[in-house]
Scaffold this active site. Structure first.
Site, PDB file in Angstrom:
ATOM      1  N   ASP A  85     -45.247  45.982  44.882  1.00 32.31           N
ATOM      2  CA  ASP A  85     -45.483  44.631  45.412  1.00 32.31           C
ATOM      3  C   ASP A  85     -46.646  44.034  44.633  1.00 32.31           C
ATOM      4  O   ASP A  85     -47.748  44.592  44.617  1.00 32.31           O
ATOM      5  CB  ASP A  85     -45.824  44.742  46.902  1.00 32.31           C
ATOM      6  CG  ASP A  85     -45.838  43.391  47.618  1.00 32.31           C
ATOM      7  OD1 ASP A  85     -45.839  42.348  46.946  1.00 32.31           O
ATOM      8  OD2 ASP A  85     -45.847  43.399  48.866  1.00 32.31           O
ATOM      9  N   GLU A 276     -38.714  41.194  47.995  1.00 36.62           N
ATOM     10  CA  GLU A 276     -39.488  39.988  48.283  1.00 36.62           C
ATOM     11  C   GLU A 276     -39.372  38.965  47.161  1.00 36.62           C
ATOM     12  O   GLU A 276     -39.407  39.316  45.978  1.00 36.62           O
ATOM     13  CB  GLU A 276     -40.960  40.346  48.477  1.00 36.62           C
ATOM     14  CG  GLU A 276     -41.858  39.163  48.783  1.00 36.62           C
ATOM     15  CD  GLU A 276     -43.302  39.563  49.006  1.00 36.62           C
ATOM     16  OE1 GLU A 276     -44.028  38.795  49.662  1.00 36.62           O
ATOM     17  OE2 GLU A 276     -43.706  40.646  48.540  1.00 36.62           O
TER      18      GLU A 276
END
Length: 291
Positions: A85, A276
């Site tokens: 991430d 994401e």
């Protein structure tokens, strides 16, 4: 949204897409976590952008907030499910994007979070209640035999602000905020083989400044000086180059100036996947900046 701000979001998103892909390609058995984190953060800065938050590299049941410590020796192993991430910013305008690298053989779990993300993005447009997106996410994950992580959410973004309302749930909810043109959102479903809830772990390597006020301890003052340019965005212990940093951080935490971001994990032995993208809500849908 002003054109110059829109352009910064687009530029940050394009960089984030490229850097996430390059970082994910490095994740292989026997490679160290710190090698990947250093590569990603160096590439962000070498490309002319800023690191919006320490690279998160979370393994297996850990969903978020893990990043290497200064002396980290951990390596990736066969069977690991790795969440990468990253956050990239240009003048504070952020692209937040993540993927899962499966070093085992759980493609359906990875597919669950990707499908949930993409279905939620397809539902984004002005007038949609935020709870609707949670229902879409949960449906895609549950239909594949897994659970959404109920106490993690996507989030709004703003200049130098990683978590602004509205939160984007991973479970159904009635009503909630209504999407409006110009909102910037990070949608990030988490799918799990565990309980569907994460808890705070003992590991704490990521920190964020809560308030600005004078401190007496010289090492604490030096830390605050080092992180001043971050404008409140999170930083990692390994980013601090101050003697007695651990003592100073403890004092800053005790005094309510700095907060911690503990690693968030489901139950031991479970696996969590994440996907994401960042997007800007438009008049008839959205523009995804990180594709």
């Amino acid at each position: 949204m002003k054109e110059e701000i829109f352009d910064r979001y687009i530029q940050a998103g394009a960089a984030a897409k490229k850097i996430l892909s390059r970082g994910a390609d490095l994740i292989k058995p026997d490679i160290t976590l710190i090698e990947v984190a250093t590569f990603v953060e160096d590439m962000i800065q070498n490309e002319g952008f800023g690191v919006a938050f320490p690279v998160n590299i979370s393994l297996n049941e850990a969903a978020a907030h893990d990043t290497p410590s200064p002396d980290d020796t951990r390596t990736f192993a066969p069977g690991d499910m790795v969440k990468l991430d990253i956050g990239v910013h240009l003048d504070g305008y952020i692209a937040d994007t993540a993927c899962t690298v499966d070093l085992g053989n759980q493609p359906l779990l990875c597919e669950a979070s990707i499908a949930a993300r993409d279905a939620a993005i397809a539902a984004v447009k002005p007038g949609v209640a935020i709870g609707t997106l949670g229902g879409v996410v949960a449906h895609e994950i549950k239909s594949r035999g897994f659970l959404p992580v109920a106490n993690l959410t996507g989030h709004g973004l703003d200049q130098y602000c990683l978590h602004k309302g509205p939160n984007v749930p991973n479970i159904p909810g009635a009503g909630g905020a209504i999407l409006e043109e110009g909102m910037v959102l990070a949608i990030e479903p988490f799918a799990t083989t565990g309980t569907g809830f994460v808890h705070d772990g003992k590991r704490e390597e990521i920190f964020g400044q809560l308030v600005r006020r004078p401190v007496r301890l010289p090492a604490a003052r030096k830390i605050l000086k080092e992180i001043e340019e971050r404008n409140g965005m999170p930083f990692a212990r390994r980013h601090i180059h101050v003697k007695s940093a651990d003592l100073a951080l403890s004092r800053l935490i005790h005094d309510g100036i700095i907060r911690t971001y503990p690693v968030l994990s489901d139950v031991p032995g479970s696996y969590v996947s994440q996907a994401e993208h960042t997007m800007i809500v438009t008049s008839d849908g959205c523009i995804v900046t990180t594709v």
